[in-house]
Scaffold this active site. Structure first.
Site, mmCIF file in Angstrom:
data_model
loop_
_atom_site.group_PDB
_atom_site.id
_atom_site.type_symbol
_atom_site.label_atom_id
_atom_site.label_comp_id
_atom_site.label_asym_id
_atom_site.label_seq_id
_atom_site.Cartn_x
_atom_site.Cartn_y
_atom_site.Cartn_z
ATOM 1 N N TRP A 1 -13.039 -7.745 18.234
ATOM 2 C CA TRP A 1 -12.491 -6.782 17.272
ATOM 3 C C TRP A 1 -13.693 -6.328 16.465
ATOM 4 O O TRP A 1 -14.263 -7.099 15.685
ATOM 5 C CB TRP A 1 -11.453 -7.484 16.393
ATOM 6 C CG TRP A 1 -10.620 -6.572 15.555
ATOM 7 C CD1 TRP A 1 -9.455 -5.969 15.913
ATOM 8 C CD2 TRP A 1 -10.858 -6.196 14.196
ATOM 9 N NE1 TRP A 1 -8.971 -5.228 14.867
ATOM 10 C CE2 TRP A 1 -9.809 -5.355 13.810
ATOM 11 C CE3 TRP A 1 -11.860 -6.490 13.264
ATOM 12 C CZ2 TRP A 1 -9.718 -4.793 12.536
ATOM 13 C CZ3 TRP A 1 -11.787 -5.936 12.001
ATOM 14 C CH2 TRP A 1 -10.721 -5.091 11.644
ATOM 15 N N LYS B 1 -4.006 -9.746 14.719
ATOM 16 C CA LYS B 1 -3.012 -10.693 14.220
ATOM 17 C C LYS B 1 -3.634 -11.665 13.239
ATOM 18 O O LYS B 1 -3.022 -12.074 12.267
ATOM 19 C CB LYS B 1 -2.383 -11.467 15.385
ATOM 20 C CG LYS B 1 -1.273 -12.388 14.890
ATOM 21 C CD LYS B 1 -0.174 -12.501 15.879
ATOM 22 C CE LYS B 1 1.055 -13.176 15.314
ATOM 23 N NZ LYS B 1 1.880 -12.286 14.487
ATOM 24 N N ARG C 1 -4.321 -11.475 19.311
ATOM 25 C CA ARG C 1 -5.102 -11.508 18.077
ATOM 26 C C ARG C 1 -5.619 -10.120 17.710
ATOM 27 O O ARG C 1 -6.008 -9.895 16.571
ATOM 28 C CB ARG C 1 -6.278 -12.479 18.226
ATOM 29 C CG ARG C 1 -5.848 -13.914 18.464
ATOM 30 C CD ARG C 1 -7.022 -14.785 18.789
ATOM 31 N NE ARG C 1 -7.903 -14.961 17.665
ATOM 32 C CZ ARG C 1 -7.793 -15.907 16.748
ATOM 33 N NH1 ARG C 1 -6.809 -16.777 16.823
ATOM 34 N NH2 ARG C 1 -8.642 -16.001 15.764
ATOM 35 N N CYS D 1 -11.030 -11.209 17.194
ATOM 36 C CA CYS D 1 -11.888 -11.916 18.133
ATOM 37 C C CYS D 1 -11.248 -13.191 18.680
ATOM 38 O O CYS D 1 -10.944 -14.121 17.946
ATOM 39 C CB CYS D 1 -13.239 -12.272 17.539
ATOM 40 S SG CYS D 1 -14.213 -10.858 17.071
ATOM 41 N N GLU E 1 3.228 -0.087 11.003
ATOM 42 C CA GLU E 1 2.433 -0.838 11.975
ATOM 43 C C GLU E 1 2.773 -0.455 13.409
ATOM 44 O O GLU E 1 1.894 -0.286 14.233
ATOM 45 C CB GLU E 1 2.710 -2.342 11.831
ATOM 46 C CG GLU E 1 2.091 -2.979 10.623
ATOM 47 C CD GLU E 1 2.449 -4.465 10.543
ATOM 48 O OE1 GLU E 1 1.539 -5.266 10.318
ATOM 49 O OE2 GLU E 1 3.637 -4.821 10.684
ATOM 50 N N LYS F 1 6.695 -2.609 8.814
ATOM 51 C CA LYS F 1 6.945 -2.714 10.262
ATOM 52 C C LYS F 1 6.873 -1.331 10.906
ATOM 53 O O LYS F 1 6.308 -1.166 11.968
ATOM 54 C CB LYS F 1 8.327 -3.326 10.553
ATOM 55 C CG LYS F 1 8.450 -4.809 10.363
ATOM 56 C CD LYS F 1 7.793 -5.670 11.414
ATOM 57 C CE LYS F 1 6.406 -6.081 11.049
ATOM 58 N NZ LYS F 1 6.104 -7.067 10.127
ATOM 59 N N HIS G 1 11.199 7.178 -11.183
ATOM 60 C CA HIS G 1 9.944 7.321 -11.927
ATOM 61 C C HIS G 1 8.860 7.976 -11.080
ATOM 62 O O HIS G 1 7.683 7.890 -11.422
ATOM 63 C CB HIS G 1 9.477 5.947 -12.429
ATOM 64 C CG HIS G 1 10.463 5.305 -13.374
ATOM 65 N ND1 HIS G 1 10.754 5.845 -14.599
ATOM 66 C CD2 HIS G 1 11.236 4.204 -13.244
ATOM 67 C CE1 HIS G 1 11.669 5.089 -15.204
ATOM 68 N NE2 HIS G 1 11.983 4.085 -14.395
ATOM 69 N N ASN H 1 -17.219 -15.089 16.676
ATOM 70 C CA ASN H 1 -16.172 -14.525 15.826
ATOM 71 C C ASN H 1 -16.638 -14.713 14.396
ATOM 72 O O ASN H 1 -17.126 -15.776 14.043
ATOM 73 C CB ASN H 1 -14.862 -15.286 16.074
ATOM 74 C CG ASN H 1 -13.747 -14.861 15.127
ATOM 75 O OD1 ASN H 1 -13.804 -13.795 14.547
ATOM 76 N ND2 ASN H 1 -12.751 -15.718 14.974
ATOM 77 N N GLY H 2 -16.511 -13.664 13.573
ATOM 78 C CA GLY H 2 -16.941 -13.778 12.174
ATOM 79 C C GLY H 2 -17.993 -12.737 11.861
ATOM 80 O O GLY H 2 -18.177 -11.778 12.617
ATOM 81 N N GLU I 1 8.801 -4.685 3.560
ATOM 82 C CA GLU I 1 8.578 -5.189 4.922
ATOM 83 C C GLU I 1 9.113 -4.198 5.970
ATOM 84 O O GLU I 1 8.490 -3.982 7.003
ATOM 85 C CB GLU I 1 9.239 -6.576 5.072
ATOM 86 C CG GLU I 1 9.236 -7.165 6.474
ATOM 87 C CD GLU I 1 7.845 -7.448 7.063
ATOM 88 O OE1 GLU I 1 6.842 -7.284 6.357
ATOM 89 O OE2 GLU I 1 7.787 -7.797 8.256
HETATM 90 C C1 G6P Z 1 -2.785 -9.378 9.632
HETATM 91 C C2 G6P Z 1 -1.600 -9.159 10.541
HETATM 92 C C3 G6P Z 1 -0.322 -9.155 9.726
HETATM 93 C C4 G6P Z 1 -0.220 -10.451 8.922
HETATM 94 C C5 G6P Z 1 -1.445 -10.648 8.020
HETATM 95 C C6 G6P Z 1 -1.479 -12.032 7.401
HETATM 96 O O1 G6P Z 1 -3.003 -8.269 8.843
HETATM 97 O O2 G6P Z 1 -1.731 -7.936 11.256
HETATM 98 O O3 G6P Z 1 0.796 -9.062 10.598
HETATM 99 O O4 G6P Z 1 0.930 -10.422 8.143
HETATM 100 O O5 G6P Z 1 -2.634 -10.543 8.812
HETATM 101 O O6 G6P Z 1 -1.646 -12.992 8.407
HETATM 102 P P1 G6P Z 1 -1.357 -14.534 8.223
HETATM 103 O O7 G6P Z 1 -1.754 -15.159 9.525
HETATM 104 O O8 G6P Z 1 -2.228 -15.009 7.092
HETATM 105 O O9 G6P Z 1 0.087 -14.694 7.919
#
Ligand code: G6P
Length: 615
Positions: A75, A610, A27, A2, A492, A489, A508, A101-102, A485
């Protein structure tokens, strides 16, 4: 998650608000809308889907000229992402419009009460109840929208940023916040409210932080802030040093490509100005004394998503340099397991946005247990650093692509700085040892620049794997979080099944996944860490023996891996602990290229946001 914008001033509100929403697109959202006050009425336009859908209806049927408006990218949480559930929401009389938002946790009770009292609610959202509650309070005699907002906020449970307009008060936008982000932008003859500064930095870089449970009223010339009881509060102003153009794509196909390219700068900016004239390492905001830091007997790093993997890297560095035990925990799990915390625990919260609700709730829990909290954050004025005892800012600049890249590297750098700072204060490393590590860190931007310049074979590799159904990533020591990571990536961005494993764990269980031709990335530690290096070389052989296509990331001059690598990606030589700063880069480029080839929306992957401001 949002995005919210509110504007009062001489410009056309529709243009300013829609442009602000565009700058908050990163976002993550699934519908968008605006409300303006014109001709004594609230005028609303909203649509499911991307901003282009809203642009289309605004072009077909423009809203009247107005100097005051609010906007929202939603969102979805309560109710599907439809036109009807998109914000703004209005009351029965069409006098009030609200964006939110929230999550308003008591909305079901509020809604039932409103319906009993004769209101008709048309959406499935929790938000709409607020418009009707404001309608009632104003009808019952509240003299201003601000006064009504205070009354209504006291009835709400949960998390909210609310921004509202009233057709009968066409000079003011009123906003309130509890547990959700909101900042004020102060311009010349115009003022703004927004989820974050990106929405208004092209107009003003003077901003005001809003504290918990505060209500702000903006007109074209004034900003006034009170708490929910109506008592005035002191304004906490700050200057935004981000350049407005930093949030533009600058000719790149994706923001992510630009942000990957900005990594040398992000790393060097995060290292900038860290030494006092006497050669002592210093952090951005340190409200903990050296005495308090010497008392610390445990560090717990909490974070979500990509930031969590930066935290995993931190553990290796902090334990090695300071000999303080360090745990890393997902913020969303932390407070539910009743962690053992006291005054001698340092909780380190890593968050790019500074607004992630899981992380925020975790630090509040830690502070209730009297632990000290240090934030590593990229966003000045956000909630997590504000509620922490100390802050290291990652000076990575604005990151627009939903999936983190440059902020991940900057978070890792900040974790190293923290480790070195603790080692300096506690005397577990001599000054010259700290300085030697910082010298190595300063060489990293050039190493990343080399990887960026030599990235074509990585892109070619990605193009050769567009048909892959599953990709695995393995690593040991600090290469393990890098593998995680790399897999994240790819999931995502490309929506391909990808998993990261500790190389030693493979035998294992996960080795059963390896089949003829399955691509497996292996992050090989520098040869300097001989024991771990040799073990990973053995792991590559095990994987290859089962038919996998091995894609090996190994430092320059490491010839041991050559016979077992189907594809070899060379990394510049760096000290073992610092290797994630280089080994991550090809994995980002790989995921970005593969996703692009698959026609994915790299900057805004489906279902992701985001800044995740709900638990
Ligand atoms: C969301 C985003 C991720 C991010 C995570 C933590 O899930 O899609 O890319 O790593 O939040 O966000 P922050 O702002 O706390 O680093």
């Amino acid at each position: 998650m949002c995005g919210i914008v509110g504007y009062v001033g001489a410009k056309q509100a529709q243009d300013v608000v829609v442009e602000g929403l565009r700058r908050l697109e990163y976002r993550g959202y699934d519908s968008a809308g605006v409300a303006l006050v014109a001709d004594g009425r609230v005028q609303v336009a909203k649509r499911a889907g991307k901003l282009a859908n809203l642009d289309k209806i605004l072009a077909e049927k423009p809203l009247p000229a107005s100097q005051l408006g609010i906007g929202h990218t939603r969102w979805a949480t309560h109710g599907a992402p439809t036109d009807r559930n998109a914000h703004p929401h209005t009351d029965c009389s069409g006098r009030i419009a609200v964006v939110h938002n929230g999550i308003i946790e008591n909305f079901a009770t509020l809604r039932a009460g409103l319906e009993d009292r004769g209101h008709t609610l048309v959406s499935d959202t929790d938000t709409e109840a607020v418009a009707h509650l404001l309608e009632e309070v104003l009808r019952d005699g509240a003299t201003t929208l601000t006064a009504a907002m205070r009354v209504v906020c006291q009835q709400l449970h949960g998390a909210f940023t609310l921004v509202v307009v009233d057709a009968q008060q066409p000079d003011a936008v009123v906003a309130a916040r509890r547990n959700s982000p909101l900042v004020v932008g102060r311009g010349e003859g115009e003022n703004f409210v927004a989820s974050d500064v990106a929405a208004f930095i092209q107009h003003t870089r003077e901003a005001i932080e809003l504290g918990q449970d505060q209500v702000v009223t903006i007109t074209a010339t004034e900003v006034s802030v009170t708490d929910f009881a109506g008592d005035p509060v002191e304004l906490r102003e700050f200057h935004v040093d981000w350049d407005a153009s930093a949030a533009e794509k600058g000719g790149y196909e994706w923001f992510m490509l630009k942000e990957i390219d900005e990594q040398p700068q992000a790393v060097s900016d995060t290292l900038l100005g860290r030494f006092s004239p006497s050669g002592q390492l210093q952090l951005d905001e340190m409200r903990l004394s050296n005495g308090e830091l010497r008392e610390i007997d445990k560090v717990i790093v909490i974070a979500c998503g990509t930031a969590f993997y930066a935290g995993m890297v931190a553990k290796y560095a902090i334990e090695h340099w300071t000999r303080i035990p360090c745990e890393v925990e997902l913020a969303s799990e932390f407070r539910y397991r009743d962690p053992v915390l006291d005054r001698s625990t340092l909780v380190v919260a890593i968050s790019q946005s500074g607004e992630t609700m899981d992380t925020l709730m975790a630090i509040r829990h830690a502070r209730q247990q009297r632990s000290r909290v240090l934030a590593i954050c990229n966003t000045n004025g956000s909630t997590i650093p504000r509620e922490s005892d100390a802050v290291i800012y990652t000076h990575a600049g604005p990151e627009v692509a939903v999936a983190g890249t440059k902020t991940f590297l900057a978070q890792i750098v900040a974790c190293y700085l923290l480790g070195l700072y603790l080692a300096q204060v506690r005397g577990t490393k001599y000054g010259d040892e700290v300085a030697a590590t910082v010298r190595e860190l300063r060489k990293i931007p050039a190493a990343i620049a080399r990887l960026l310049a030599e990235a074509e074979p990585v892109r070619e590799l990605a193009r050769s794997l567009v048909g892959a159904r599953s990709v695995l990533f393995v690593g040991r020591h600090v290469g393990f979080p890098v593998a995680l990571e790399g897999a994240l990536k790819l999931k995502e961005l490309a929506y391909i099944h990808a998993e990261g494993f500790a190389a030693g764990e493979l035998k294992h269980g996960p080795i059963a996944l390896i089949d003829e031709g399955v691509p497996v990335f292996v992050v090989v530690p520098p040869q300097g860490r001989d024991m771990v290096h040799d073990k990973v070389v053995s792991n590559i052989q095990e994987i290859r023996a089962r038919g996998a296509r091995t894609i090996v990331l190994a430092e320059d001059g490491d010839d041991d891996v050559v016979p077992y690598a189907d594809d070899l990606i060379r990394l510049p030589k760096v000290p073992t602990l610092l290797q994630p700063l280089v080994s991550t880069v090809p994995l980002q480029i790989f995921a970005c290229e593969l996703a692009t080839r698959l026609g994915r929306d790299v900057d805004q992957p489906r279902n992701l946001a985001k800044s995740v401001t709900v638990e």
